[in-house]
Design a protein around this motif. Structure first.
Motif, PDB file in Angstrom:
ATOM      1  N   PRO A 227       0.839  -1.206   0.000  1.00  0.00           N
ATOM      2  CA  PRO A 227       0.000   0.000   0.000  1.00  0.00           C
ATOM      3  C   PRO A 227       0.870   1.252   0.000  1.00  0.00           C
ATOM      4  CG  PRO A 227      -0.689  -1.566   1.709  1.00  0.00           C
ATOM      5  CD  PRO A 227       0.629  -2.042   1.194  1.00  0.00           C
ATOM      6  N   VAL A 228       0.498   2.205  -0.836  1.00  0.00           N
ATOM      7  CA  VAL A 228       1.208   3.488  -0.892  1.00  0.00           C
ATOM      8  C   VAL A 228       0.201   4.593  -0.575  1.00  0.00           C
ATOM      9  CG1 VAL A 228       2.486   5.122  -2.329  1.00  0.00           C
ATOM     10  CG2 VAL A 228       2.881   2.656  -2.596  1.00  0.00           C
ATOM     11  N   TYR A 229       0.493   5.394   0.466  1.00  0.00           N
ATOM     12  CA  TYR A 229      -0.347   6.515   0.843  1.00  0.00           C
ATOM     13  C   TYR A 229       0.431   7.806   0.592  1.00  0.00           C
ATOM     14  CZ  TYR A 229      -2.580   2.627   3.209  1.00  0.00           C
ATOM     15  OH  TYR A 229      -3.160   1.414   3.476  1.00  0.00           O
ATOM     16  N   LEU A 230      -0.282   8.836   0.155  1.00  0.00           N
ATOM     17  CA  LEU A 230       0.369  10.067  -0.273  1.00  0.00           C
ATOM     18  C   LEU A 230       0.005  11.227   0.656  1.00  0.00           C
ATOM     19  CD1 LEU A 230      -0.311   9.687  -4.103  1.00  0.00           C
ATOM     20  CD2 LEU A 230       1.818   9.181  -2.895  1.00  0.00           C
ATOM     21  N   THR A 231       0.949  12.152   0.799  1.00  0.00           N
ATOM     22  CA  THR A 231       0.698  13.403   1.507  1.00  0.00           C
ATOM     23  C   THR A 231       1.051  14.546   0.566  1.00  0.00           C
ATOM     24  OG1 THR A 231       2.942  13.587   2.406  1.00  0.00           O
ATOM     25  CG2 THR A 231       1.343  12.317   3.689  1.00  0.00           C
ATOM     26  N   THR A 232       0.459  15.708   0.789  1.00  0.00           N
ATOM     27  CA  THR A 232       0.766  16.831  -0.091  1.00  0.00           C
ATOM     28  C   THR A 232       0.325  18.138   0.542  1.00  0.00           C
ATOM     29  OG1 THR A 232       0.550  17.718  -2.333  1.00  0.00           O
ATOM     30  CG2 THR A 232      -1.416  16.750  -1.350  1.00  0.00           C
ATOM     31  N   SER A 233       1.048  19.198   0.179  1.00  0.00           N
ATOM     32  CA  SER A 233       0.641  20.554   0.543  1.00  0.00           C
ATOM     33  C   SER A 233       0.081  21.289  -0.667  1.00  0.00           C
ATOM     34  CB  SER A 233       1.841  21.322   1.111  1.00  0.00           C
ATOM     35  OG  SER A 233       2.918  21.328   0.179  1.00  0.00           O
TER      36      SER A 233
ATOM     37  N   ALA B 299      -3.518  12.375  -7.939  1.00  0.00           N
ATOM     38  CA  ALA B 299      -3.190  11.513  -6.804  1.00  0.00           C
ATOM     39  C   ALA B 299      -4.432  10.912  -6.175  1.00  0.00           C
ATOM     40  CB  ALA B 299      -2.398  12.318  -5.766  1.00  0.00           C
ATOM     41  N   LEU B 300      -5.510  11.685  -6.100  1.00  0.00           N
ATOM     42  CA  LEU B 300      -6.752  11.182  -5.501  1.00  0.00           C
ATOM     43  C   LEU B 300      -7.359  10.034  -6.292  1.00  0.00           C
ATOM     44  CD1 LEU B 300      -8.417  14.556  -4.472  1.00  0.00           C
ATOM     45  CD2 LEU B 300      -7.609  12.780  -2.916  1.00  0.00           C
ATOM     46  N   THR B 301      -7.047   9.941  -7.595  1.00  0.00           N
ATOM     47  CA  THR B 301      -7.612   8.866  -8.413  1.00  0.00           C
ATOM     48  C   THR B 301      -6.864   7.551  -8.261  1.00  0.00           C
ATOM     49  OG1 THR B 301      -6.263   9.393 -10.370  1.00  0.00           O
ATOM     50  CG2 THR B 301      -8.360  10.567 -10.123  1.00  0.00           C
TER      51      THR B 301
ATOM     52  N   ASP C  99      -5.008  21.681  -7.679  1.00  0.00           N
ATOM     53  CA  ASP C  99      -3.806  21.377  -8.471  1.00  0.00           C
ATOM     54  C   ASP C  99      -3.983  20.050  -9.208  1.00  0.00           C
ATOM     55  OD1 ASP C  99      -1.001  20.176  -8.920  1.00  0.00           O
ATOM     56  OD2 ASP C  99      -0.556  22.250  -8.369  1.00  0.00           O
ATOM     57  N   PRO C 100      -3.642  19.987 -10.500  1.00  0.00           N
ATOM     58  CA  PRO C 100      -3.813  18.728 -11.258  1.00  0.00           C
ATOM     59  C   PRO C 100      -3.078  17.552 -10.631  1.00  0.00           C
ATOM     60  CG  PRO C 100      -3.344  20.573 -12.741  1.00  0.00           C
ATOM     61  CD  PRO C 100      -3.161  21.089 -11.354  1.00  0.00           C
TER      62      PRO C 100
END
Length: 630
Positions: free
Chosen positions: A586-592, A603-605, A597-598
């Protein structure tokens, strides 16, 4: 009567004087002839299809076939490794029984190899006899022999060149097959009869429930009759020479599939590329709904503004009339006009709710707990004579928007209450559909939908409640479903009506406190802060700053439970690339990055995303922990 092809082939192999064995890519015996069993004195279980190559090696080694072997385990392991990287070869070797054999092996296009064993004892004896009598040969014969030897050397050089070319072709084919296996799509070829001649074994990934090994199968056998009926017109078009690209929903897996058929004019077949575009379709539906809402807002904002002004004027004039000395018969008319104007204002507010900008903001939710809370909220709105039952078998958490979901389900429950009348039963259930959707279904024991309602109930302002309804309830639920990329289905049952809110299923993270985490973050300060959050939650942490470094660590440390990566990290590759690069974790993402933003939208998809800044409690909830911040 029809021929038994396998029996005919086996009979043909048995007539060949040389020993033949064929092993598949899994190092299992696919076929052999009786000469193979006789030459090596093999027991029946080692000449039966499916026999293990390593077990056969062990048997032959113990029989002395390979001479003295000091370490049987190392010998077998080395031979098995050589077989997995099979190369074409020819060799001659003596056997323990004094005979001499030649061994010629060649790899097969689909993996595995075929080997031919020839007893050349007599040939070797004749060669030896010729060598011992060479001094008796005449000078002319010797010269001729030298000429033949030179020719043979030239032929040997040519054969070597051909073998090298064959090796290069085999390597190229292996690289091509590896490339197709790594693609997140099903790549295949069918002949003019619709049978697969090539497949990269990804059909089961794209369309769950189908086999992976499909070479030789007819496309109808691999896909099933329902899916085959959907693709058949496009397949026939491609076989006629016209390429075709289309989408369909697979009824077996509920996945949305995009297929491209490209004619193969050289063999009168078709190349096939198929991909699972379910999440893309869901995101596209949500985006289309957002655009419709924006257009509706633009169209209605001016009208609503003018209408609101008119209602304000009407309310003001009616208030003045109410203060004027008028006949008693005028008072009911003034009161009715005021009520109608206020109801018009309420209606404008409902329209504003529909056309105002809303977003689907999913967060981890315990479905069972959410439904229990919903039952507590909804029950006071129901009369004692109407019972509300809420059930769900779902135990895993999912990512949903609790606010919009609660509003939608309350709307459906209140509609069901109105349909039941004085007494009845309302049932709310939630269940998974093939690990793709989550269905929330509200059924009642009311009168059900009329044919007209089934057709128009989702249209704005349609109502069967007369002046007591606004006609916006189901329309707003439908709007929520489309905003999330889902569906709203209406139906009648034997006892009343049924409304199903189908939403995309996104499982929320849920990990043990002692899991090993790969943290990918290029900012040293942020990396330190997040590492302290993770360790305080009980996790062990290893760190990387780029996609390349993360991949190297993931390959070398098999105990990594999951990956937590920023989207914008060191190097050219973004953190989103890790989702495809590490498919087994599993890979979970974080972002500011902002939600508009495209890169954030993309990333949400493909993964769950935790926006920055976040607290330890936010991270714990995101990962499925139950803690209380101190």
């Amino acid at each position: 009567m029809p021929y038994n092809t396998d029996a005919l082939i086996q009979a043909g192999l048995n007539l060949i004087g040389q020993a033949i064995s064929i092993y598949d890519s899994d190092l299992k015996l696919a076929a052999c002839n009786t000469r193979f069993a006789e030459m090596f004195d093999l027991p029946t279980h080692l000449t039966t299809p499916g026999a293990d190559f390593a077990e056969t090696l062990l048997h032959l080694a113990k029989q002395g076939e390979y001479g003295t072997v000091d370490d049987l385990d190392t010998f077998i392991r080395t031979r098995v490794d050589q077989a997995r990287a099979f190369q074409p070869h020819y060799m001659e070797r003596p056997r323990a029984n004094g005979r001499t054999i030649s061994v010629e092996g060649a790899p097969l296009p689909q993996g595995g190899w075929v080997t031919v064993y020839t007893d050349i004892t007599e040939v070797k004896s004749q060669e030896q006899l010729l060598r011992t009598r060479s001094e008796l040969l005449s000078e002319e014969v010797l010269a001729r022999s030298e000429e033949l030897a030179a020719t043979n050397r030239k032929l040997a050089a040519t054969v070597s060149a051909l073998e090298e070319a064959q090796r290069e072709l085999t390597d190229m084919e292996a690289r091509t097959r590896l490339t197709t296996e790594m693609m997140p799509a099903h790549i295949a070829h069918v002949d003019s009869s619709g049978r697969y001649t090539f497949s990269n074994r990804k059909l089961s990934s794209v369309m769950p429930g189908r086999p992976s090994q499909i070479n030789g199968l007819h496309i109808s056998e691999a896909l099933g009759q329902d899916a085959y009926a959907r693709v058949l017109p496009h397949l026939q078009m491609a076989l006629s020479g016209d390429p075709s690209t289309f989408e369909f929903t697979d009824s077996l897996s509920s996945r949305r599939i995009r297929v491209a058929f490209t004619p193969d004019e050289s063999e009168n077949g078709v190349y096939i590329l198929s991909m699972d575009v379910t999440e893309e379709t869901q995101a596209r539906a949500a985006l289309q709904q957002t655009r419709r809402r924006e257009m509706a807002a633009q169209l209605t904002s001016g009208l609503a503004h003018d209408f609101s002004n008119l209602l304000t004027i009407i309310l003001g004039m009616q208030s003045k009339l109410a203060r004027m000395p008028l006949p008693d018969s005028a008072e009911p008319l003034i009161t009715a006009t005021l009520q109608a104007a206020r109801r018009g204002g309420d209606l404008l507010n409902r329209i504003a709710d529909i056309t105002s900008h809303r977003e689907w903001r999913p967060e981890p939710m315990n479905i069972a707990g959410f439904l229990n809370d919903l039952q507590t909220i909804a029950s006071p709105s129901l009369p004692p004579s109407i019972q509300l039952d809420v059930t769900t078998p779902i135990t895993r958490r999912a990512r949903l928007d609790p606010g919009q979901l609660q509003d939608s389900l309350l709307n459906l429950i209140l509609n069901a209450r109105d349909a039941c009348g004085d007494t009845g039963r309302i049932t709310l259930t939630a269940q998974h559909v093939r690990d793709t959707w989550i269905d929330f279904t509200v059924t009642d024991t009311g009168t059900g939908f009329s044919p007209d309602a089934l057709q128009h109930a989702l249209d704005p302002f349609f109502t069967t409640k007369g002046d007591k309804g606004s006609g916006l309830g189901l329309s707003m639920v439908y709007d929520t479903a489309k905003l999330a990329g889902g569906q709203l289905k209406l139906a009648n049952t034997d006892s009343g009506a049924s409304v199903t809110l189908r939403l995309p299923l996104r499982h929320a993270a849920q990990h043990d406190a002692n899991d090993l985490v790969l943290l990918v973050e290029d900012s040293p300060d942020l990396r330190t802060t997040i590492r302290e959050m993770l360790t305080s939650l009980g996790h062990s942490v290893i760190e990387a700053t780029s996609v390349a470094e993360a991949r190297a660590l993931a390959q070398g440390v098999p105990d990594i439970a999951f990956v937590l990566s920023d989207i914008s990290i060191e190097g050219d590759a973004p953190g989103t690339d890790l989702v495809a690069a590490l498919p087994d974790r599993p890979v979970y993402l974080t972002t500011s990055l902002p939600a508009t933003d495209p890169r954030h939208r993309h990333a949400l998809t493909i993964a769950s995303v935790l926006p920055k800044p976040f607290t330890k409690q936010d991270l714990a909830t995101f990962l499925g922990h139950n803690i209380t911040d101190t």
